[in-house]
Write an enzyme that holds these catalytic residues in place. Structure first.
Site, PDB file in Angstrom:
ATOM      1  N   CYS A  68      44.643  50.857   9.502  1.00 40.36           N
ATOM      2  CA  CYS A  68      43.443  50.034   9.397  1.00 40.36           C
ATOM      3  C   CYS A  68      42.230  50.944   9.304  1.00 40.36           C
ATOM      4  O   CYS A  68      42.117  51.904  10.072  1.00 40.36           O
ATOM      5  CB  CYS A  68      43.347  49.127  10.618  1.00 40.36           C
ATOM      6  N   LEU A  69      41.338  50.629   8.394  1.00 41.71           N
ATOM      7  CA  LEU A  69      40.123  51.425   8.247  1.00 41.71           C
ATOM      8  C   LEU A  69      39.263  51.363   9.506  1.00 41.71           C
ATOM      9  O   LEU A  69      38.463  52.253   9.748  1.00 41.71           O
ATOM     10  CB  LEU A  69      39.324  50.946   7.033  1.00 41.71           C
ATOM     11  N   GLY A  89      42.543  47.128   1.522  1.00 41.21           N
ATOM     12  CA  GLY A  89      41.993  45.846   1.911  1.00 41.21           C
ATOM     13  C   GLY A  89      40.823  46.044   2.852  1.00 41.21           C
ATOM     14  O   GLY A  89      40.715  47.071   3.521  1.00 41.21           O
ATOM     15  N   HIS A 136      47.258  40.979   6.955  1.00 40.33           N
ATOM     16  CA  HIS A 136      46.449  41.905   7.754  1.00 40.33           C
ATOM     17  C   HIS A 136      44.958  41.549   7.644  1.00 40.33           C
ATOM     18  O   HIS A 136      44.256  41.463   8.657  1.00 40.33           O
ATOM     19  CB  HIS A 136      46.708  43.334   7.268  1.00 40.33           C
ATOM     20  N   GLU A 137      44.493  41.340   6.412  1.00 40.05           N
ATOM     21  CA  GLU A 137      43.064  41.056   6.212  1.00 40.05           C
ATOM     22  C   GLU A 137      42.666  39.695   6.762  1.00 40.05           C
ATOM     23  O   GLU A 137      41.594  39.542   7.351  1.00 40.05           O
ATOM     24  CB  GLU A 137      42.692  41.180   4.732  1.00 40.05           C
ATOM     25  N   HIS A 182      42.031  39.820  10.379  1.00 42.55           N
ATOM     26  CA  HIS A 182      40.688  40.299  10.714  1.00 42.55           C
ATOM     27  C   HIS A 182      39.691  39.144  10.767  1.00 42.55           C
ATOM     28  O   HIS A 182      38.774  39.155  11.593  1.00 42.55           O
ATOM     29  CB  HIS A 182      40.196  41.325   9.685  1.00 42.55           C
ATOM     30  N   GLN A 211      34.905  43.773   9.205  1.00 49.85           N
ATOM     31  CA  GLN A 211      35.023  45.232   9.201  1.00 49.85           C
ATOM     32  C   GLN A 211      33.776  45.922   8.666  1.00 49.85           C
ATOM     33  O   GLN A 211      33.623  47.133   8.832  1.00 49.85           O
ATOM     34  CB  GLN A 211      36.230  45.668   8.373  1.00 49.85           C
TER      35      GLN A 211
END
Length: 177
Positions: free
Chosen positions: A98-99, A46, A140-141, A144, A51
């Site tokens: 998380c990226l 994701g 999660h996304e 963000h 991000q």
């Protein structure tokens, strides 16, 4: 398509709310495609607009099919203005990464199932009922988009785990969102 730079903590952009998208343009569709390519290249599941330095309410999600778990939901989504409209009472704790926070994972409690609405890349309204891992990735996304990181949802500091260097690249696909 192009690979985008992923914004890392402690960049303050990750704490800002994304703005609603007023119109889906060809440039927005290219951005969604670039986000998907970036997510895949980084071995994530994701990625949200903030991000990649874009403060708009857009996400891409791709949960691969799991042959060992035929009941697991999977799929590829490019969503504009996603919004969770219903959540289950049942909560489940699971591992998230998380990226934007490389090298760490955390045990995070999330709703076991959700319903969300938004628009697809062509502006068509879409509703998704998600459960399990797919529901976790969506939550999660969408966090963000509100400036929330999974770190904010940890119940205690001992729920955060540093990955050994060799695992950072090998196992992230399973937990990165």
């Amino acid at each position: 398509m192009a690979l985008l730079d992923i914004v890392l903590v402690p960049d303050p952009m990750l704490r800002e709310r994304g703005k609603k998208v007023a119109k889906i343009t060809p440039a927005m569709q290219r951005l969604l495609d670039d986000m998907a390519e970036t997510m895949r290249d980084a071995r994530g599941v994701g990625l949200a607009g903030p991000q990649v330095g874009v403060l708009q309410r857009i996400i891409v999600v791709e949960v691969p099919k799991d042959e060992e778990d035929p009941k697991m939901q999977y799929g590829f989504y490019q969503l504009v203005n996603p919004e969770i409209v219903k959540v289950s009472r049942e909560l489940e704790e699971g591992v998230e990464g998380c990226l934007s926070i490389p090298g760490y994972t955390g045990d995070v409690e999330r709703h076991a199932s959700i319903e969300l609405k938004g628009f697809d890349r062509n502006g068509k309204p879409i509703k998704v009922k998600a459960r399990g891992y797919l529901a976790r990735v969506f939550q999660h996304e969408i966090d963000h988009l509100d400036g929330v990181l999974y770190l904010d949802r940890l119940k205690s500091a001992d729920k955060l785990h540093k990955l050994p260097p060799q695992e950072e690249m090998q196992d992230e696909t399973e937990v990165v969102a």
